[in-house]
Design an enzyme around this catalytic site. Structure first.
Site, PDB file in Angstrom:
ATOM      1  N   SER A  98      46.532 -18.245  77.368  1.00  0.00           N
ATOM      2  CA  SER A  98      46.001 -16.467  77.427  1.00  0.00           C
ATOM      3  C   SER A  98      46.867 -16.197  76.345  1.00  0.00           C
ATOM      4  CB  SER A  98      46.278 -16.528  78.935  1.00  0.00           C
ATOM      5  OG  SER A  98      45.553 -15.029  79.006  1.00  0.00           O
ATOM      6  N   ASP A 213      35.276 -16.280  82.589  1.00  0.00           N
ATOM      7  CA  ASP A 213      37.163 -15.033  82.385  1.00  0.00           C
ATOM      8  C   ASP A 213      35.907 -13.929  82.824  1.00  0.00           C
ATOM      9  OD1 ASP A 213      39.341 -14.987  82.125  1.00  0.00           O
ATOM     10  OD2 ASP A 213      39.046 -16.248  80.370  1.00  0.00           O
ATOM     11  N   HIS A 241      39.152 -18.144  84.763  1.00  0.00           N
ATOM     12  CA  HIS A 241      40.651 -17.516  83.564  1.00  0.00           C
ATOM     13  C   HIS A 241      41.756 -18.967  82.937  1.00  0.00           C
ATOM     14  CE1 HIS A 241      42.519 -15.996  80.624  1.00  0.00           C
ATOM     15  NE2 HIS A 241      44.031 -16.021  81.971  1.00  0.00           N
TER      16      HIS A 241
END
Length: 259
Positions: A98, A213, A241
């Site tokens: 991320s 996600d 995610h």
């Protein structure tokens, strides 16, 4: 073992260094607003397989110091470079999740991939992070009801079922960060872009992204794949995610095969 590395006067980053004598080194960068603890299900497996696993808490997060400034991608990438220099790391695999993926991309561009032999981007917040609408909503909640914000992040983070104890653990990990650093990174993800960094990546790159996600849409993964030379994209069909946890066996196997 865990220790602190000074990256500038008054700012020390926490480093978790498991199996320092391992044959190959993997450096993990966590996502916002978490810490290296998110990779628990890698650190409990990979060192026993002979890998050295290093988890770095960025400034403002986890066990690291929490200064009021220094939350641009440039500064965060420079922090990582200082850790790499002090630990004399070479020929390591860089895993960024991320926002950690965004920091890794800036590191590769700004420091010419110093010491990195391979790059793994997991649900990377790149080339775009948060839309202005998402960022501003998160910023408002962070500054007024941060636990509620973190609960919302937790609720949309995973595609697969998570237990209440796991959810509580995950939330506390996020709340370990400072409120000001949590807010500062939201602004960074809103305002900074990484398009110009991508062509500068010069090592084999594995892109892992959950197709469900809701934090960073899967649609950004093919764009990374197109713009990063010598990259391959592996969609994770049962992940949101959190591919590193939701499909951890597949994730760990792919990682070791790639290395």
């Amino acid at each position: 073992m865990g220790y602190f590395v000074t990256v500038e006067p008054g700012v020390n980053l926490y480093v978790e260094d498991v199996n320092p004598g391992g044959s190959k080194t993997i450096v993990f960068l966590h996502g916002w607003p978490l810490s290296h603890d998110q990779f628990e299900y890698q650190f409990s497996i990979l060192p026993a397989m002979g890998y050295r696993c290093i988890g770095i808490d960025w400034r403002g997060f986890g066990k690291s110091d929490k200064p009021v400034s220094g939350y641009s991608f440039n500064r965060l990438a420079d922090d990582i470079r200082t850790v790499v220099d002090i630990l004399q790391l070479t020929n390591f695999t860089f895993v960024g999740h991320s926002t950690g993926g965004a920091i890794a991309i800036r590191y590769m561009s700004r420091h010419n991939g110093y010491g990195v032999s391979k790059l793994v981007l997991v649900d990377a917040a790149a080339p775009t992070g948060f839309t202005p609408e998402t960022a501003n909503a998160l910023l408002t909640e962070t500054l007024n009801d941060r636990p509620k914000m973190m609960q919302g992040v937790t609720d949309q983070f995973f595609f697969q079922y998570i237990s209440k104890p796991f959810s509580d653990w995950f939330m506390q990990m996020g709340l370990q960060a400072a409120s000001w650093s949590t807010a500062a990174i939201i602004v960074t993800l809103r305002d900074e872009k990484l398009d110009e960094d991508l062509p500068k990546i010069n090592v084999p790159t594995l892109i892992i992204h959950g197709i469900h996600d809701k934090v960073i849409p899967f649609a950004q993964a093919p764009e990374l794949n197109q713009k990063i030379r010598n990259s391959q994209l592996i969609p994770f069909e049962y992940s949101g995610h959190g591919a590193f946890w939701e499909e951890r066996d597949k994730f760990n196997k792919l990682l070791t095969q790639f290395i």
